[in-house]
Scaffold this active site. Sequence first.
Site, PDB file in Angstrom:
ATOM      1  N   CYS A 113       0.816  -1.223   0.000  1.00  0.00           N
ATOM      2  CA  CYS A 113       0.000   0.000   0.000  1.00  0.00           C
ATOM      3  C   CYS A 113       0.849   1.272   0.000  1.00  0.00           C
ATOM      4  CB  CYS A 113      -0.936   0.004   1.203  1.00  0.00           C
ATOM      5  SG  CYS A 113      -1.904  -1.492   1.311  1.00  0.00           S
ATOM      6  N   HIS A 254      -3.190   6.681   2.478  1.00  0.00           N
ATOM      7  CA  HIS A 254      -3.662   5.402   1.968  1.00  0.00           C
ATOM      8  C   HIS A 254      -5.029   5.119   2.592  1.00  0.00           C
ATOM      9  CE1 HIS A 254      -4.214   1.349   0.932  1.00  0.00           C
ATOM     10  NE2 HIS A 254      -3.936   0.855   2.123  1.00  0.00           N
ATOM     11  N   ASN A 284     -10.173  -0.655   0.056  1.00  0.00           N
ATOM     12  CA  ASN A 284      -8.710  -0.543   0.051  1.00  0.00           C
ATOM     13  C   ASN A 284      -8.185  -1.026  -1.296  1.00  0.00           C
ATOM     14  OD1 ASN A 284      -5.959  -0.914   0.368  1.00  0.00           O
ATOM     15  ND2 ASN A 284      -6.101  -1.872   2.383  1.00  0.00           N
TER      16      ASN A 284
HETATM   17  N1  ACO Z   1     -17.705  -9.265   9.604  1.00  0.00           N
HETATM   18  C1  ACO Z   1     -18.038  -9.534  10.879  1.00  0.00           C
HETATM   19  N2  ACO Z   1     -17.118  -9.758  11.832  1.00  0.00           N
HETATM   20  C2  ACO Z   1     -15.814  -9.701  11.474  1.00  0.00           C
HETATM   21  C3  ACO Z   1     -15.409  -9.443  10.168  1.00  0.00           C
HETATM   22  C4  ACO Z   1     -16.411  -9.219   9.198  1.00  0.00           C
HETATM   23  N3  ACO Z   1     -16.131  -8.943   7.912  1.00  0.00           N
HETATM   24  N4  ACO Z   1     -14.062  -9.451  10.112  1.00  0.00           N
HETATM   25  C5  ACO Z   1     -13.624  -9.704  11.357  1.00  0.00           C
HETATM   26  N5  ACO Z   1     -14.681  -9.885  12.180  1.00  0.00           N
HETATM   27  C6  ACO Z   1     -14.685 -10.180  13.604  1.00  0.00           C
HETATM   28  C7  ACO Z   1     -13.410 -10.849  14.052  1.00  0.00           C
HETATM   29  O1  ACO Z   1     -13.483 -12.226  13.802  1.00  0.00           O
HETATM   30  C8  ACO Z   1     -13.402 -10.520  15.534  1.00  0.00           C
HETATM   31  O2  ACO Z   1     -14.282 -11.419  16.179  1.00  0.00           O
HETATM   32  P1  ACO Z   1     -13.897 -12.048  17.621  1.00  0.00           P
HETATM   33  O3  ACO Z   1     -13.772 -10.853  18.537  1.00  0.00           O
HETATM   34  O4  ACO Z   1     -15.059 -12.917  17.910  1.00  0.00           O
HETATM   35  O5  ACO Z   1     -12.602 -12.763  17.396  1.00  0.00           O
HETATM   36  C9  ACO Z   1     -14.074  -9.148  15.607  1.00  0.00           C
HETATM   37  O6  ACO Z   1     -14.729  -8.961  14.341  1.00  0.00           O
HETATM   38  C10 ACO Z   1     -13.147  -7.990  15.897  1.00  0.00           C
HETATM   39  O7  ACO Z   1     -11.958  -8.120  15.185  1.00  0.00           O
HETATM   40  P2  ACO Z   1     -10.832  -6.987  15.274  1.00  0.00           P
HETATM   41  O8  ACO Z   1      -9.668  -7.465  14.491  1.00  0.00           O
HETATM   42  O9  ACO Z   1     -10.600  -6.585  16.686  1.00  0.00           O
HETATM   43  O10 ACO Z   1     -11.581  -5.767  14.551  1.00  0.00           O
HETATM   44  P3  ACO Z   1     -11.021  -4.311  14.251  1.00  0.00           P
HETATM   45  O11 ACO Z   1     -11.876  -3.319  14.876  1.00  0.00           O
HETATM   46  O12 ACO Z   1      -9.549  -4.198  14.488  1.00  0.00           O
HETATM   47  O13 ACO Z   1     -11.244  -4.199  12.672  1.00  0.00           O
HETATM   48  C11 ACO Z   1      -9.912  -4.387  10.665  1.00  0.00           C
HETATM   49  C12 ACO Z   1     -10.603  -5.112  11.807  1.00  0.00           C
HETATM   50  C13 ACO Z   1     -10.979  -3.714   9.832  1.00  0.00           C
HETATM   51  C14 ACO Z   1      -9.161  -5.399   9.807  1.00  0.00           C
HETATM   52  C15 ACO Z   1      -8.949  -3.312  11.211  1.00  0.00           C
HETATM   53  O14 ACO Z   1      -8.144  -3.875  12.221  1.00  0.00           O
HETATM   54  C16 ACO Z   1      -8.045  -2.742  10.141  1.00  0.00           C
HETATM   55  O15 ACO Z   1      -8.490  -2.009   9.299  1.00  0.00           O
HETATM   56  N6  ACO Z   1      -6.756  -3.018  10.217  1.00  0.00           N
HETATM   57  C17 ACO Z   1      -5.786  -2.457   9.277  1.00  0.00           C
HETATM   58  C18 ACO Z   1      -5.713  -3.191   7.995  1.00  0.00           C
HETATM   59  C19 ACO Z   1      -4.743  -2.444   7.130  1.00  0.00           C
HETATM   60  O16 ACO Z   1      -4.409  -1.301   7.345  1.00  0.00           O
HETATM   61  N7  ACO Z   1      -4.224  -3.005   6.105  1.00  0.00           N
HETATM   62  C20 ACO Z   1      -3.285  -2.166   5.343  1.00  0.00           C
HETATM   63  C21 ACO Z   1      -2.565  -2.721   4.430  1.00  0.00           C
HETATM   64  S1  ACO Z   1      -3.261  -3.921   3.378  1.00  0.00           S
HETATM   65  C22 ACO Z   1      -1.970  -4.328   2.363  1.00  0.00           C
HETATM   66  O17 ACO Z   1      -0.905  -3.920   2.549  1.00  0.00           O
HETATM   67  C23 ACO Z   1      -2.243  -5.242   1.220  1.00  0.00           C
END
Ligand code: ACO
Length: 327
Positions: A113, A254, A284
């Site tokens: 990214c 990003h 994204n």
């Molecule tokens: N629908 C419903 N529930 C979901 C989903 C979904 N699509 N995805 C995850 N969950 C659940 C998880 O299983 C977890 O459940 P649990 O508590 O029972 O285990 C719960 O939701 C919470 O998960 P978290 O990881 O704590 O959620 P968070 O608020 O952190 O959001 C997210 C997750 C959106 C991935 C966030 O952490 C994020 O955006 N992270 C950054 C990702 C990023 O920046 N990537 C950049 C680069 S990508 C690249 O380089 C190719």
Amino acid sequence: MPSARIIGTGSYLPPKVLTNADLEKLVDTSDEWILTRTGIVERRIAPEEEATSDLALRAAQAALEAAGLDPVDLDMILVATITPDMPFPSTACVLQDRLGARRAAAMDLSAACSGFIYGLGMADGLIRAGTARTVLLLGAETLTKVVNWQDRNTCVLFGDGAGAVVLRADEGERGILSTHLYADGSKGSLLILPGCGSRHPVSHAAVDAGLAKMQMNGGNEVFKLAVRAMEDAALTALKQHGLEVSDVDHLITHQANLRIISALGQRLGVPDHKVEVTIRKYGNTSAASIPIALDEAVRAGRVKAGEIVLLCAFGGGLTWASSLIRW
Ligand code: ACO
């Protein structure tokens, strides 16, 4: 020494829209979860028969038209992508042929990214050194081709698209002021596509083990690292030029998560009206997200000559980066 000025921007998004409601039918998720946790409403999906270069071609043509240049004017084509058409020839070489940019050297670069800002750093260096006078730089991705559509942790996040800029040597005050590039390979496993390279060559076993698809191991950790790293990179860039946060006219980050973008804006103290947001409609798009957001801001007339544009990115590698531009 000349500076590298962006003289044209372009972008292309495939027309097919995948909504959160569509995803509810594929995996155990909900519109409410996706919207509140990421800010994404919908994303674009490239058709099966289109590859990254097909999207890149249209973005490149738009940027060249905006710049008023012909493809034969280009000295270099750089494509930032983690979803190239194939390992080789590079997507940049495919594009060079399709554009008819027969004078241009061409290569891909891989920094996930952060790839577009890494590419800006390369283009700036080539132009300052006199190696190239006119550079076409793209961030172009078809991430939906490498997403595991059974994994709700990742498949709701990504979309396809391409953004392009044309940079030209300029003797004036405008252009890229600096780029700051960083990496921490020790955290590479947090965001990874482990298979189909030389470590796990293409095989039925590799595909069956899910190694040909993207994996995210610890989205929450990535979230926190992203905000801190982009804040550091942004402040380093401003300090180098004796600028204050209040001097920034546009913050273009990003687009990975609306909460990351908002948290960064708040920590830096950049008001919302200066922060570009496209994640709601495109998700994204990795290396493409910044040039797409930049192109939309430019075409809407929001970015004016002489204004300060701050770019920040974070992604797999891990990589992160910032760039300051006097538009
Ligand atoms: N629908 C419903 N529930 C979901 C989903 C979904 N699509 N995805 C995850 N969950 C659940 C998880 O299983 C977890 O459940 P649990 O508590 O029972 O285990 C719960 O939701 C919470 O998960 P978290 O990881 O704590 O959620 P968070 O608020 O952190 O959001 C997210 C997750 C959106 C991935 C966030 O952490 C994020 O955006 N992270 C950054 C990702 C990023 O920046 N990537 C950049 C680069 S990508 C690249 O380089 C190719």
